[in-house]
Design a protein around this motif. Structure first.
Motif, PDB file in Angstrom:
ATOM      1  N   LEU A   7       0.846  -1.201   0.000  1.00 30.18           N
ATOM      2  CA  LEU A   7       0.000   0.000   0.000  1.00 30.18           C
ATOM      3  C   LEU A   7       0.873   1.239   0.000  1.00 30.18           C
ATOM      4  O   LEU A   7       0.589   2.231  -0.676  1.00 30.18           O
ATOM      5  N   TYR A   8       1.963   1.157   0.786  1.00 34.87           N
ATOM      6  CA  TYR A   8       2.781   2.344   0.987  1.00 34.87           C
ATOM      7  C   TYR A   8       4.126   1.904   1.521  1.00 34.87           C
ATOM      8  O   TYR A   8       4.188   1.049   2.401  1.00 34.87           O
ATOM      9  N   GLU A   9       5.197   2.468   0.991  1.00 33.19           N
ATOM     10  CA  GLU A   9       6.509   2.229   1.597  1.00 33.19           C
ATOM     11  C   GLU A   9       7.045   3.528   2.148  1.00 33.19           C
ATOM     12  O   GLU A   9       7.259   4.491   1.403  1.00 33.19           O
ATOM     13  N   ALA A  12      10.539   3.808   7.375  1.00 28.45           N
ATOM     14  CA  ALA A  12      10.808   2.789   8.400  1.00 28.45           C
ATOM     15  C   ALA A  12       9.974   1.521   8.249  1.00 28.45           C
ATOM     16  O   ALA A  12      10.292   0.509   8.867  1.00 28.45           O
ATOM     17  N   LYS A  13       8.890   1.607   7.458  1.00 30.46           N
ATOM     18  CA  LYS A  13       7.997   0.459   7.362  1.00 30.46           C
ATOM     19  C   LYS A  13       7.419   0.344   5.958  1.00 30.46           C
ATOM     20  O   LYS A  13       7.270   1.347   5.264  1.00 30.46           O
ATOM     21  N   ILE A  14       7.068  -0.913   5.598  1.00 28.20           N
ATOM     22  CA  ILE A  14       6.279  -1.129   4.392  1.00 28.20           C
ATOM     23  C   ILE A  14       4.901  -1.582   4.863  1.00 28.20           C
ATOM     24  O   ILE A  14       4.802  -2.461   5.723  1.00 28.20           O
ATOM     25  N   VAL A  23      -7.744  -4.546   7.789  1.00 26.69           N
ATOM     26  CA  VAL A  23      -6.513  -4.968   8.470  1.00 26.69           C
ATOM     27  C   VAL A  23      -5.316  -4.799   7.528  1.00 26.69           C
ATOM     28  O   VAL A  23      -5.363  -5.235   6.379  1.00 26.69           O
ATOM     29  N   LEU A  24      -4.259  -4.166   8.049  1.00 24.90           N
ATOM     30  CA  LEU A  24      -3.033  -3.976   7.282  1.00 24.90           C
ATOM     31  C   LEU A  24      -1.887  -4.694   7.981  1.00 24.90           C
ATOM     32  O   LEU A  24      -1.969  -4.983   9.179  1.00 24.90           O
ATOM     33  N   LEU A  25      -0.834  -4.977   7.207  1.00 26.54           N
ATOM     34  CA  LEU A  25       0.361  -5.571   7.791  1.00 26.54           C
ATOM     35  C   LEU A  25       1.500  -4.558   7.664  1.00 26.54           C
ATOM     36  O   LEU A  25       1.801  -4.088   6.562  1.00 26.54           O
ATOM     37  N   THR A  68      -5.682   1.862  20.262  1.00 28.59           N
ATOM     38  CA  THR A  68      -4.563   1.859  19.307  1.00 28.59           C
ATOM     39  C   THR A  68      -4.897   0.984  18.093  1.00 28.59           C
ATOM     40  O   THR A  68      -5.847   0.208  18.123  1.00 28.59           O
ATOM     41  N   HIS A  69      -4.086   1.110  17.056  1.00 26.14           N
ATOM     42  CA  HIS A  69      -4.290   0.312  15.845  1.00 26.14           C
ATOM     43  C   HIS A  69      -3.746  -1.111  15.971  1.00 26.14           C
ATOM     44  O   HIS A  69      -3.955  -1.938  15.097  1.00 26.14           O
ATOM     45  N   TYR A  70      -3.069  -1.397  17.071  1.00 23.28           N
ATOM     46  CA  TYR A  70      -2.369  -2.677  17.225  1.00 23.28           C
ATOM     47  C   TYR A  70      -3.335  -3.872  17.284  1.00 23.28           C
ATOM     48  O   TYR A  70      -4.309  -3.845  18.034  1.00 23.28           O
ATOM     49  N   ARG A  80       0.292  -6.700  12.702  1.00 20.17           N
ATOM     50  CA  ARG A  80      -1.031  -6.501  12.091  1.00 20.17           C
ATOM     51  C   ARG A  80      -1.682  -5.312  12.777  1.00 20.17           C
ATOM     52  O   ARG A  80      -1.668  -5.229  14.021  1.00 20.17           O
ATOM     53  N   VAL A  81      -2.217  -4.409  11.983  1.00 16.60           N
ATOM     54  CA  VAL A  81      -2.811  -3.183  12.532  1.00 16.60           C
ATOM     55  C   VAL A  81      -4.149  -2.901  11.865  1.00 16.60           C
ATOM     56  O   VAL A  81      -4.413  -3.385  10.752  1.00 16.60           O
ATOM     57  N   ARG A  82      -4.984  -2.155  12.561  1.00 18.62           N
ATOM     58  CA  ARG A  82      -6.232  -1.688  11.957  1.00 18.62           C
ATOM     59  C   ARG A  82      -5.916  -0.551  10.995  1.00 18.62           C
ATOM     60  O   ARG A  82      -5.152   0.367  11.340  1.00 18.62           O
ATOM     61  N   ALA A  83      -6.500  -0.617   9.816  1.00 17.62           N
ATOM     62  CA  ALA A  83      -6.286   0.443   8.831  1.00 17.62           C
ATOM     63  C   ALA A  83      -6.931   1.730   9.330  1.00 17.62           C
ATOM     64  O   ALA A  83      -8.075   1.716   9.786  1.00 17.62           O
ATOM     65  N   VAL A  84      -6.198   2.800   9.277  1.00 18.79           N
ATOM     66  CA  VAL A  84      -6.767   4.112   9.603  1.00 18.79           C
ATOM     67  C   VAL A  84      -6.362   5.115   8.529  1.00 18.79           C
ATOM     68  O   VAL A  84      -5.433   4.881   7.752  1.00 18.79           O
ATOM     69  N   LYS A  85      -7.077   6.232   8.520  1.00 14.48           N
ATOM     70  CA  LYS A  85      -6.674   7.358   7.685  1.00 14.48           C
ATOM     71  C   LYS A  85      -5.839   8.246   8.593  1.00 14.48           C
ATOM     72  O   LYS A  85      -6.349   8.846   9.535  1.00 14.48           O
ATOM     73  N   ILE A  86      -4.530   8.238   8.340  1.00 13.27           N
ATOM     74  CA  ILE A  86      -3.602   8.972   9.208  1.00 13.27           C
ATOM     75  C   ILE A  86      -3.819  10.480   9.063  1.00 13.27           C
ATOM     76  O   ILE A  86      -3.887  10.993   7.942  1.00 13.27           O
ATOM     77  N   LEU A  87      -3.943  11.185  10.178  1.00  9.13           N
ATOM     78  CA  LEU A  87      -3.984  12.647  10.121  1.00  9.13           C
ATOM     79  C   LEU A  87      -2.560  13.118   9.832  1.00  9.13           C
ATOM     80  O   LEU A  87      -1.612  12.599  10.430  1.00  9.13           O
ATOM     81  N   TYR A 122       3.526  19.560  10.983  1.00 11.22           N
ATOM     82  CA  TYR A 122       2.878  19.145   9.740  1.00 11.22           C
ATOM     83  C   TYR A 122       3.663  17.960   9.175  1.00 11.22           C
ATOM     84  O   TYR A 122       4.842  18.097   8.872  1.00 11.22           O
ATOM     85  N   LYS A 123       3.022  16.790   9.072  1.00 11.71           N
ATOM     86  CA  LYS A 123       3.689  15.597   8.534  1.00 11.71           C
ATOM     87  C   LYS A 123       3.771  15.737   7.027  1.00 11.71           C
ATOM     88  O   LYS A 123       2.853  15.339   6.301  1.00 11.71           O
ATOM     89  N   ASN A 124       4.845  16.373   6.575  1.00 12.31           N
ATOM     90  CA  ASN A 124       5.004  16.673   5.157  1.00 12.31           C
ATOM     91  C   ASN A 124       6.504  16.768   4.857  1.00 12.31           C
ATOM     92  O   ASN A 124       7.148  17.783   5.165  1.00 12.31           O
ATOM     93  N   LEU A 178       3.977  10.992  18.102  1.00  8.80           N
ATOM     94  CA  LEU A 178       2.841  10.095  17.882  1.00  8.80           C
ATOM     95  C   LEU A 178       2.146  10.439  16.574  1.00  8.80           C
ATOM     96  O   LEU A 178       2.190  11.583  16.119  1.00  8.80           O
ATOM     97  N   GLU A 179       1.486   9.417  15.981  1.00 11.76           N
ATOM     98  CA  GLU A 179       0.593   9.663  14.842  1.00 11.76           C
ATOM     99  C   GLU A 179      -0.766   9.062  15.182  1.00 11.76           C
ATOM    100  O   GLU A 179      -0.840   7.975  15.749  1.00 11.76           O
ATOM    101  N   PHE A 180      -1.794   9.778  14.816  1.00 18.54           N
ATOM    102  CA  PHE A 180      -3.161   9.314  15.059  1.00 18.54           C
ATOM    103  C   PHE A 180      -3.882   9.188  13.725  1.00 18.54           C
ATOM    104  O   PHE A 180      -3.530   9.842  12.746  1.00 18.54           O
ATOM    105  N   LEU A 190      -4.557   5.602  18.125  1.00 20.63           N
ATOM    106  CA  LEU A 190      -3.117   5.813  18.088  1.00 20.63           C
ATOM    107  C   LEU A 190      -2.556   4.837  17.054  1.00 20.63           C
ATOM    108  O   LEU A 190      -2.855   3.639  17.108  1.00 20.63           O
ATOM    109  N   ALA A 191      -1.751   5.322  16.111  1.00 23.66           N
ATOM    110  CA  ALA A 191      -1.257   4.463  15.025  1.00 23.66           C
ATOM    111  C   ALA A 191       0.274   4.508  14.971  1.00 23.66           C
ATOM    112  O   ALA A 191       0.941   4.856  15.944  1.00 23.66           O
ATOM    113  N   ASP A 192       0.799   4.104  13.844  1.00 24.96           N
ATOM    114  CA  ASP A 192       2.236   4.124  13.537  1.00 24.96           C
ATOM    115  C   ASP A 192       3.045   3.287  14.537  1.00 24.96           C
ATOM    116  O   ASP A 192       2.738   2.112  14.715  1.00 24.96           O
ATOM    117  N   GLU A 193       4.071   3.835  15.136  1.00 25.49           N
ATOM    118  CA  GLU A 193       4.968   3.057  15.996  1.00 25.49           C
ATOM    119  C   GLU A 193       5.421   3.906  17.177  1.00 25.49           C
ATOM    120  O   GLU A 193       5.343   5.138  17.135  1.00 25.49           O
TER     121      GLU A 193
END
Ligand code: ADP
Ligand code: MG
Length: 245
Positions: A7-9, A12-14, A23-25, A68-70, A80-87, A122-124, A178-180, A190-193
């Motif tokens: 989906l995205y590389e 730090a993660k694919i 569900v995403l891996l 959390t997405h865990y 394995r994490v729950r798919a979210v739309k990251i802000l 700003y995550k950019n 943190l990323e939400f 709460l997502a990411d790592e």
């Protein structure tokens, strides 16, 4: 569970989609970057170490009521994490002055803050993740006031839980990012790592030499050496603390 497509590389993660809806891996990589990817390298076993540390911390947070997405940790380096739309926000919590806070305010490194500082960046990558004001954040419609309240409340609680947890590890939680994101039901997760890549962690009892106490990505950023050893050390202490030792 079978993996579908990439989906995205990121750095730090694919992230892969799976045959389970929602569900995403996340596959954690050994690649390390710093200073907005101007400095690149690899840290041996970082992927599996960060995945394990993150998994334990997400579980600890869940037991304290943080959503959390865990989901689980099916194999080393995979979550394995729950798919979210990251802000598109990097939510930074600081307990002790370090890094850009020192550079931008003149506060000396190691200054204990009277109360935790919550900041939004700003995550950019193109813009270099700039510090936002609340008004700029609303101007860009990155979050609603209600969402920002939720995030701030969660971030402060996460700081309490993690600070206590790391204290049991003999580690001082200096600051972290943190990323939400929002799941399909619009729930803020709460997502990411949460790992030595995304936290500043100082060995609490290792003496007065600050550099010698660093157990996080600053060892890579600042070429302090013993990077792998520091990540291993954090994992060992985290595992010991969850075992209740
Ligand atoms: P980056 O290079 O942006 O730091 P990473 O390699 O750390 O990226 O992570 C890959 C991407 O996965 C990031 O954009 C991150 O926000 C995203 N991500 C993390 N958790 C989830 C999730 N639960 N659902 C969707 N995307 C996620
Ligand atoms: Mg990242």
């Amino acid at each position: 569970m079978s993996v579908h497509s990439k989906l995205y590389e990121g750095k730090a993660k694919i992230i892969y989609t799976t045959d389970e809806p929602g569900v995403l891996l996340a596959n954690f990589k050994d690649d390390a970057t710093a200073f907005n990817a101007q400095k690149r390298g690899t840290i041996a076993d970082k992927g599996t170490i960060n995945c394990s540390i993150s998994s334990k911390l997400f579980q600890e947070l869940e037991t304290h009521g943080i959503p959390t997405h865990y989901i689980d940790n099916p194999s080393p380096g995979q979550m394995r994490v729950r798919a979210v739309k990251i802000l598109p926000l990097e939510v930074v919590l600081r307990n002790i002055a370090a890094g850009s806070l020192c550079q931008q305010t003149g506060l000396p490194l190691g200054t204990i803050l009277k109360q935790p500082l919550v900041e939004f960046y700003y995550k950019n990558d193109q813009l270099g993740d700039p510090l936002l004001t609340r008004d700029r954040l609303y101007l860009l419609e990155l979050a609603t006031p209600e969402q920002l309240d939720t995030i701030t409340h969660l971030a402060l609680k996460i700081n309490d839980v993690l600070s206590n947890f790391f204290q049991r590890c003999g580690i001082t939680l200096v600051d972290f990012k943190l990323e939400f994101g929002l799941d399909a039901q619009q729930r803020m997760l709460l997502a990411d790592e949460i790992s030595p890549d995304t936290c500043r962690l100082w060995d609490t009892y290792a003496g007065s030499d600050l550099d010698g106490r660093v157990l996080d990505k600053d060892r890579f950023r600042r070429d302090l050496g013993n990077v792998e050893h520091a990540y291993q050390e954090v994992l060992q202490r985290v595992l010991k603390a969850v075992d209740g030792n």
